[in-house]
Write an enzyme that holds these catalytic residues in place. Sequence first.
Site, PDB file in Angstrom:
ATOM      1  N   LYS A   1       1.049  -1.528  -0.095  1.00  0.00           N
ATOM      2  CA  LYS A   1       0.368   0.001   0.117  1.00  0.00           C
ATOM      3  C   LYS A   1       0.597   1.486  -0.451  1.00  0.00           C
ATOM      4  CE  LYS A   1      -1.877   1.464   4.245  1.00  0.00           C
ATOM      5  NZ  LYS A   1      -1.304   2.871   4.420  1.00  0.00           N
ATOM      6  N   ASN A   2       2.418   1.149   0.833  1.00  0.00           N
ATOM      7  CA  ASN A   2       2.456   2.159   0.546  1.00  0.00           C
ATOM      8  C   ASN A   2       3.546   2.469  -0.175  1.00  0.00           C
ATOM      9  OD1 ASN A   2       1.682   2.828   3.462  1.00  0.00           O
ATOM     10  ND2 ASN A   2       2.581   2.104   4.927  1.00  0.00           N
TER      11      ASN A   2
ATOM     12  N   ASP B   1       4.442   0.528  12.261  1.00  0.00           N
ATOM     13  CA  ASP B   1       3.696  -0.542  11.949  1.00  0.00           C
ATOM     14  C   ASP B   1       3.477  -1.871  12.141  1.00  0.00           C
ATOM     15  OD1 ASP B   1       2.907   1.749   8.594  1.00  0.00           O
ATOM     16  OD2 ASP B   1       3.049   2.008   9.949  1.00  0.00           O
TER      17      ASP B   1
ATOM     18  N   ARG C   1       0.491  14.330  13.383  1.00  0.00           N
ATOM     19  CA  ARG C   1       0.950  13.712  11.726  1.00  0.00           C
ATOM     20  C   ARG C   1       1.110  15.192  10.916  1.00  0.00           C
ATOM     21  NH1 ARG C   1      -1.095   8.576   9.862  1.00  0.00           N
ATOM     22  NH2 ARG C   1       0.392   8.938   8.461  1.00  0.00           N
TER      23      ARG C   1
ATOM     24  N   CYS D   1      -4.981  12.451  13.210  1.00  0.00           N
ATOM     25  CA  CYS D   1      -5.794  11.309  12.192  1.00  0.00           C
ATOM     26  C   CYS D   1      -5.544  10.632  14.181  1.00  0.00           C
ATOM     27  CB  CYS D   1      -5.230  10.794  11.340  1.00  0.00           C
ATOM     28  SG  CYS D   1      -3.426   9.771  12.026  1.00  0.00           S
TER      29      CYS D   1
ATOM     30  N   ARG E   1      -8.384  -0.726   4.316  1.00  0.00           N
ATOM     31  CA  ARG E   1      -7.624   0.661   4.520  1.00  0.00           C
ATOM     32  C   ARG E   1      -6.403   0.304   3.514  1.00  0.00           C
ATOM     33  NH1 ARG E   1      -7.042   5.586   7.019  1.00  0.00           N
ATOM     34  NH2 ARG E   1      -6.317   6.172   4.946  1.00  0.00           N
TER      35      ARG E   1
HETATM   36  C1  EPZ Z   1       4.357   6.887   6.205  1.00  0.00           C
HETATM   37  O1  EPZ Z   1       3.302   7.791   6.709  1.00  0.00           O
HETATM   38  C2  EPZ Z   1       3.098   5.426   6.098  1.00  0.00           C
HETATM   39  N1  EPZ Z   1       1.941   5.783   5.140  1.00  0.00           N
HETATM   40  C3  EPZ Z   1       2.614   5.549   7.364  1.00  0.00           C
HETATM   41  O2  EPZ Z   1       2.288   3.683   7.460  1.00  0.00           O
HETATM   42  C4  EPZ Z   1       4.217   5.031   8.272  1.00  0.00           C
HETATM   43  O3  EPZ Z   1       3.521   4.296   9.611  1.00  0.00           O
HETATM   44  C5  EPZ Z   1       5.173   5.999   8.200  1.00  0.00           C
HETATM   45  O4  EPZ Z   1       5.218   6.768   7.182  1.00  0.00           O
HETATM   46  C6  EPZ Z   1       6.519   6.053   9.238  1.00  0.00           C
HETATM   47  O5  EPZ Z   1       7.126   6.647   9.743  1.00  0.00           O
HETATM   48  C7  EPZ Z   1       2.885   5.941   3.774  1.00  0.00           C
HETATM   49  O6  EPZ Z   1       3.143   5.890   3.306  1.00  0.00           O
HETATM   50  C8  EPZ Z   1       1.522   6.138   2.883  1.00  0.00           C
HETATM   51  P1  EPZ Z   1       6.368  10.431   8.775  1.00  0.00           P
HETATM   52  P2  EPZ Z   1       4.599   9.642   6.452  1.00  0.00           P
HETATM   53  O7  EPZ Z   1       6.345  11.401   8.208  1.00  0.00           O
HETATM   54  O8  EPZ Z   1       4.985   9.572   5.755  1.00  0.00           O
HETATM   55  C9  EPZ Z   1       6.397  13.473  11.513  1.00  0.00           C
HETATM   56  C10 EPZ Z   1       0.024   3.168   7.801  1.00  0.00           C
HETATM   57  O9  EPZ Z   1      -0.473   1.967   8.423  1.00  0.00           O
HETATM   58  N2  EPZ Z   1       6.366  14.786  10.640  1.00  0.00           N
HETATM   59  O10 EPZ Z   1       7.372   9.379   8.504  1.00  0.00           O
HETATM   60  O11 EPZ Z   1       2.390   9.888   6.950  1.00  0.00           O
HETATM   61  C11 EPZ Z   1       5.133  13.086  12.201  1.00  0.00           C
HETATM   62  O12 EPZ Z   1       4.233  13.248  13.297  1.00  0.00           O
HETATM   63  C12 EPZ Z   1       1.411   4.327   7.108  1.00  0.00           C
HETATM   64  O13 EPZ Z   1       0.173   2.341   6.463  1.00  0.00           O
HETATM   65  C13 EPZ Z   1       6.081  16.111  10.985  1.00  0.00           C
HETATM   66  O14 EPZ Z   1       6.289  16.466  12.468  1.00  0.00           O
HETATM   67  O15 EPZ Z   1       4.291   9.628   8.142  1.00  0.00           O
HETATM   68  C14 EPZ Z   1       5.451  12.069  12.535  1.00  0.00           C
HETATM   69  O16 EPZ Z   1       6.107  12.025  14.044  1.00  0.00           O
HETATM   70  C15 EPZ Z   1       0.290   4.456   8.946  1.00  0.00           C
HETATM   71  N3  EPZ Z   1       5.750  16.633   9.716  1.00  0.00           N
HETATM   72  C16 EPZ Z   1       7.086  11.026  12.162  1.00  0.00           C
HETATM   73  O17 EPZ Z   1       7.876  12.759  11.364  1.00  0.00           O
HETATM   74  C17 EPZ Z   1       6.060  16.425   8.891  1.00  0.00           C
HETATM   75  O18 EPZ Z   1       5.574  17.698   7.680  1.00  0.00           O
HETATM   76  C18 EPZ Z   1       7.534  10.559  11.285  1.00  0.00           C
HETATM   77  O19 EPZ Z   1       6.419  10.379   9.780  1.00  0.00           O
HETATM   78  C19 EPZ Z   1       5.837  14.918   8.066  1.00  0.00           C
HETATM   79  C20 EPZ Z   1       6.367  14.093   9.436  1.00  0.00           C
END
Ligand code: EPZ
Length: 417
Positions: A22-23, A305, A122, A117, A397
């Site tokens: 998915k990702n 995850d 996020r 969420c 999802r």
């Molecule tokens: C991706 O989400 C995945 N989703 C998530 O999978 C996964 O848990 C996550 O990466 C792991 O890091 C997809 O790829 C579609 P991040 P993403 O940006 O990109 C903070 C699932 O269950 N952050 O790597 O949204 C954020 O709050 C999902 O399949 C900021 O502060 O995650 C988090 O604490 C859930 N500012 C950390 O960084 C930003 O602009 C990592 O988030 C972006 C992120």
Amino acid sequence: MDKIRLRGGRRLHGALRVSGAKNAVLPAMAASLLTKDPLILENAPEVRDVSTMNRVLQRMGASPPRREGSRLTLQVPEIQSPEAPYELVKTMRASVLVLGPLLARCGRGRVSLPGGCAIGARPVNLHIAGLQKLGARIEVEHGYMVAEGKELRGAEITFESKTVTGTENLMMAATRAQGRTVLRNVAQEPEIDDLAILLNAMGGRVEGAGTDTIEIEGVEDLHGATHHVIPDRIEAGTFLMAAAISRSDVRVERCRPDHLASVLEKLKEVGVRLEVGEDAIHVLADGPLRSGNLLTLPYPDFPTDLQAQYVALMTQAEGTSIITESIFENRFMHVGELRRMGARIEVDGHSAVVHGGTPLTGAQVMATDLRASACLIVAGLVAEGETVIDRAYHIDRGYEHIEEKLQRAGADIERLR
Ligand code: EPZ
């Protein structure tokens, strides 16, 4: 809201077949915006988030997607409306992945802020800051990111912290920026590397994916391609936990064991016997489960995850495990539901203390997010009696026909309409 009902106590056998990730497929679908040509994605899972991303793309002017089995053909001949509306983005935050491609393709975009969420606030500040460094002007107003950037120019950008979709957004925007872009402190997940392979197949010039620095030479135009999406390492890991908790002898097939190194290491540490092949993992979970502490971290360490699924597994281990979640601020909602099944777990801030050796009993439980619902299925496989999981749409999802796959492997599981 359909439900999933399962009765615990059965061992799994035979094989569990993993679908496309998915990702990985979501950023690949967003990349279809970068060209007028058709983009063919093979091994594309039929999951709810893919349907949502199709709706987002069609809202912008994409042709109706064609699907033949796991082959998905997308095409965006012209972008009529570079907008991703709130009612779609609020159901899938990965919709923000269209912002970088929209700027690259037509120099503007209006994308709803995803909002928080279940698992955390996020924010997308790192996406915005990076795109602004490429020369985009982005205002946040009325809950939308309004972006303008006719001529994106390459830049040197260091992410304050690792972000998977932030890295992907910047990669896609930079492929058509003028000049060279260097992205530092990027995410190193396999899905990043898969996107780079796709962008290069489309005529992009992306190097370094999988390391902490990615270099991109902007090109005038990108063309269509055919790309095989990598297997879903989180689905594969979920199946490994399901096999381990149900003391099964089962094969997890069509996966990439090299994407699961930290998970395999942890499972071996807690006593799960594994035979690792090229594209399959044979689980022989016949011995006692030992407790094992865990800290989730960005790839290549143990993925957030799979944290919820591991918590469920540790309720059956001998001893106490301390599980620390370092990526998201509120990712222990599954604990409340597991407690209702008899688990003994205390949550203290970013850590959960799981007391093992607690027999679980079936109960009516509620899925709160995608991976929490996977955790409840893992727990339900071993709980005595019947478990009914409400709000099963969460599981759909990111897992393709999960109850059919588990049924075929011998689980007593069905969907209640
Ligand atoms: C991706 O989400 C995945 N989703 C998530 O999978 C996964 O848990 C996550 O990466 C792991 O890091 C997809 O790829 C579609 P991040 P993403 O940006 O990109 C903070 C699932 O269950 N952050 O790597 O949204 C954020 O709050 C999902 O399949 C900021 O502060 O995650 C988090 O604490 C859930 N500012 C950390 O960084 C930003 O602009 C990592 O988030 C972006 C992120």
